[in-house]
Write an enzyme that holds these catalytic residues in place. Structure first.
Site, PDB file in Angstrom:
ATOM      1  N   SER A 141       0.866  -1.175   0.000  1.00  0.00           N
ATOM      2  CA  SER A 141       0.000   0.000   0.000  1.00  0.00           C
ATOM      3  C   SER A 141       0.906   1.229   0.000  1.00  0.00           C
ATOM      4  CB  SER A 141      -0.848  -0.019   1.278  1.00  0.00           C
ATOM      5  OG  SER A 141      -1.426   1.252   1.533  1.00  0.00           O
ATOM      6  N   TYR A 154      -2.066  -1.344  10.627  1.00  0.00           N
ATOM      7  CA  TYR A 154      -2.010  -1.481   9.166  1.00  0.00           C
ATOM      8  C   TYR A 154      -0.680  -0.961   8.629  1.00  0.00           C
ATOM      9  CZ  TYR A 154      -3.833  -1.105   4.343  1.00  0.00           C
ATOM     10  OH  TYR A 154      -4.041  -1.240   2.990  1.00  0.00           O
TER      11      TYR A 154
END
Ligand code: NAD
Length: 259
Positions: A141, A154
């Site tokens: 990401s 995350y």
């Protein structure tokens, strides 16, 4: 199943004879990757904990459905070891400041997004080494390269995945195996649609405004990415002329990390 081979980067069916294992393949980016790999001729293991959705994807693409909770190490170790391509994609988000972040949620996220990829790779790399070819694609990401507040678990998991990807790239190079990350900005998937709806309700603003003001604030290209665009990058990393690309992180982020 009637096959509908598309013309991928290496021509139609360029992955015929290859097996691809895609985690989180029941939805979003994973579903798009599973579909793209099947269209390119690969036999696909559709791995997800969402049984019904995974079965539907597997049926649609002629793949094999494997219902597994990736937070369960024993179940992960039961996954097939004969994949030529691994797409570590399954992931989840939890939003909270560090001082309020539930530790068990933090651990769960590391299990699914770091430990499961490690366990899958330690079992599949010997097969790739034996065949002298393999592709490891880690769906990281922008948050593997940058932090955002309230996303500690995350951001930590994605940074760890970057480290795993690079380590595998170094170890696997001599065996014809590459390992790379793909780093999307905000992709139009259920994971993001849930965040849009949640933030709109919390702030009392329309969903379009959440997308524009929050999600697209840092991107130069003012739209969400489509899952198929991420899948196209994953497919490209398996194509004929990308064997020299390894240990890299490919931003598909509309210019976010250009800042
Ligand atoms: P999604 O929610 O649409 O799909 C994620 C899939 O993972 C689901 O099918 C879910 O069932 C599965 N999954 C979650 N926990 C699991 C578990 N314990 N065991 C088995 N399966 C499990 O999400 P998405 O947006 O397609 O995200 C896929 C990946 O892409 C994630 O790693 C995410 O971090 C990454 N990513 C997404 C975006 C985005 O904007 N959507 C951006 C950058 C990176």
């Amino acid at each position: 199943m009637e096959s509908t081979h598309s013309h991928g980067p290496g021509g139609g069916g360029f992955l015929a004879g290859r097996k691809a294992l895609v985690t989180g393949a029941a939805s979003g980016i994973g579903k798009a990757c599973a579909t793209a790999f099947a269209e390119a001729g690969a036999a696909v293991y559709v791995v997800d904990r969402a049984a019904r959705a995974a079965e539907e994807v597997a049926a649609a693409i002629g793949g094999t459905c494997l219902v597994v909770d990736l937070s369960d190490p024993g179940a992960v170790d039961g996954l097939p070891a004969d994949a030529d391509i691994v797409v570590n994609n399954a992931g989840l988000q939890h939003i909270a400041p560090v001082h309020e972040f539930p530790p068990e949620r933090f651990t769960h996220i590391q299990r699914v997004m770091v430990e499961a990829p490690f366990r899958i790779l330690r079992r599949t790399l010997p097969h790739m080494y034996a065949r002298g070819w393999g592709r490891v694609i880690n769906i990281s990401s922008v948050h593997g390269l940058r932090a955002s507040p309230y996303k500690a678990a995350y951001v930590v998991a994605k940074h760890a995945l970057e480290g795993l990807s690079k380590t595998v790239a170094l170890e696997a190079a001599a065996h014809g195996v590459t390992s790379n990350c793909i780093n999307p900005g905000y992709v139009r998937t259920p994971l993001v649609e849930d965040q849009i709806a949640g933030q709109a309700a919390r702030h009392g603003i329309p969903e379009a405004e959440v997308v524009e003001r929050v999600m697209l604030e840092r991107t130069a290209i003012k739209r969400l990415i489509e899952p198929a665009e991420v899948a196209a990058a994953a497919l490209w990393l398996c194509s004929q002329h990308t064997g020299y690309i390894t240990g890299s992180s490919l931003p598909v982020d509309g210019g976010w990390t250009a800042h």
